[in-house]
Design a protein around this motif. Sequence first.
Motif, PDB file in Angstrom:
ATOM      1  N   ILE A 165      29.239 -24.606 -16.714  1.00  0.00           N
ATOM      2  CA  ILE A 165      28.588 -23.455 -17.322  1.00  0.00           C
ATOM      3  C   ILE A 165      27.097 -23.528 -16.999  1.00  0.00           C
ATOM      4  N   ILE A 166      26.522 -22.398 -16.578  1.00  0.00           N
ATOM      5  CA  ILE A 166      25.091 -22.341 -16.291  1.00  0.00           C
ATOM      6  C   ILE A 166      24.477 -21.300 -17.219  1.00  0.00           C
ATOM      7  N   ALA A 195      31.646 -21.008 -11.585  1.00  0.00           N
ATOM      8  CA  ALA A 195      31.046 -21.412 -12.851  1.00  0.00           C
ATOM      9  C   ALA A 195      30.899 -20.209 -13.770  1.00  0.00           C
ATOM     10  N   ALA A 196      30.874 -20.463 -15.074  1.00  0.00           N
ATOM     11  CA  ALA A 196      30.546 -19.430 -16.047  1.00  0.00           C
ATOM     12  C   ALA A 196      29.031 -19.267 -16.095  1.00  0.00           C
ATOM     13  N   ILE A 197      28.547 -18.015 -16.084  1.00  0.00           N
ATOM     14  CA  ILE A 197      27.118 -17.733 -16.136  1.00  0.00           C
ATOM     15  C   ILE A 197      26.819 -17.013 -17.451  1.00  0.00           C
ATOM     16  N   VAL A 198      25.993 -17.646 -18.280  1.00  0.00           N
ATOM     17  CA  VAL A 198      25.614 -17.086 -19.581  1.00  0.00           C
ATOM     18  C   VAL A 198      24.143 -16.687 -19.495  1.00  0.00           C
ATOM     19  N   ASN A 238      18.876 -12.113 -21.906  1.00  0.00           N
ATOM     20  CA  ASN A 238      17.662 -11.520 -21.357  1.00  0.00           C
ATOM     21  C   ASN A 238      16.974 -10.615 -22.376  1.00  0.00           C
ATOM     22  N   ALA A 239      15.698 -10.899 -22.652  1.00  0.00           N
ATOM     23  CA  ALA A 239      14.935 -10.054 -23.555  1.00  0.00           C
ATOM     24  C   ALA A 239      14.812  -8.627 -23.035  1.00  0.00           C
ATOM     25  N   GLY A 240      14.872  -8.460 -21.717  1.00  0.00           N
ATOM     26  CA  GLY A 240      14.724  -7.146 -21.114  1.00  0.00           C
ATOM     27  C   GLY A 240      15.998  -6.345 -21.012  1.00  0.00           C
ATOM     28  N   GLY A 241      17.111  -6.855 -21.539  1.00  0.00           N
ATOM     29  CA  GLY A 241      18.370  -6.129 -21.504  1.00  0.00           C
ATOM     30  C   GLY A 241      19.313  -6.635 -20.438  1.00  0.00           C
ATOM     31  N   LEU A 242      20.545  -6.126 -20.466  1.00  0.00           N
ATOM     32  CA  LEU A 242      21.601  -6.469 -19.514  1.00  0.00           C
ATOM     33  C   LEU A 242      22.058  -7.920 -19.643  1.00  0.00           C
ATOM     34  N   SER A 243      21.889  -8.505 -20.835  1.00  0.00           N
ATOM     35  CA  SER A 243      22.432  -9.840 -21.094  1.00  0.00           C
ATOM     36  C   SER A 243      23.941  -9.811 -20.867  1.00  0.00           C
ATOM     37  N   SER A 244      24.487 -10.924 -20.381  1.00  0.00           N
ATOM     38  CA  SER A 244      25.899 -10.892 -19.991  1.00  0.00           C
ATOM     39  C   SER A 244      26.510 -12.280 -19.983  1.00  0.00           C
ATOM     40  N   VAL A 245      27.847 -12.283 -19.935  1.00  0.00           N
ATOM     41  CA  VAL A 245      28.621 -13.486 -19.619  1.00  0.00           C
ATOM     42  C   VAL A 245      29.517 -13.097 -18.452  1.00  0.00           C
TER      43      VAL A 245
END
Length: 297
Positions: free
Chosen positions: A186-187, A227-230, A233-240
């Motif tokens: 996981i990163i 790998a899983a990417i977590v 983001n304060a600027g939006g578009l946060s994702s898993v």
Amino acid sequence: MAPVYSVAVIQFEPKMFKPLALEENHATAESYIRAAAERGCCLAVLPEYHLTSWEPSNPGFRKACVESASYLPRYQELARQLDISIVPGTICEPLPTQDTDGSVELGNVAYFIAAGTGDICGRYQKKNLWHTERPHLTSSGHVPHSAFDTPLRHADGRSVRAGMLICWDLGFPEAFRALIADGADIIIIPSWWFPDDLSDDALGINPQSERVYLESATTLRAFENTAAIVFSNAGGLSSVTMPVQGCLGRLGLGEEKMLVADVDLKVLEVAEENYKVRQDIGSRGWHYGYTISKGST
């Protein structure tokens, strides 16, 4: 069966909290972490600069950064109390070195705090500073990227290994390769990346440029590294994002919200069985130089 872990990605934007208001911002963060624990999440991740925001021109910024280091033990206590692992975004903290004029250097640092114990499993100082950060912060320079063991477990009992990067590090595939060469499953990437961070010329070419960049890069890094990417983001578009599956969930721009996604470790195994990226990197004499067996030729 391989374990499935619920991960909480917390996104609250600068317009929704006060710059340099550490106590208020911490209270917001704590409320989300408690909500994540109540939902059974094993890990909660906050954005970069979540305590101070990025206000380097503010006369109180450096003082706030120094003070923000005192919040790390408070997050450790939350991890013990709530039995949830926490990556508290980043904390700009004083480094043990000093500039030639005697002033304290600042590093932008992410921590992985273990559920139950509050122990620090991993620490990462941002390497690839964005252009506007360079006059104010110190890069980790040539310190190697490294992964670390977490309290999470694979089906066979092995520790799930994690790596951390910060914001503009996302633009450097080499950083991800180094982490998976060290076994990262996981990163985790706290970030302060905004859709208007480009010049007027660039935005004139494509106003959606940074949306395309973030959505593409987070997904591609998951596939090309199995790998899983977590990404918080304060600027939006946060994702898993996951290999094979793609994006498990993505928050919008301008949202203050928590995304919860289930990371199935079996998917990572299936991805590696098919792509064999780690197998190739670990082979003796791997031609790109990223090897799990460090000194092999």
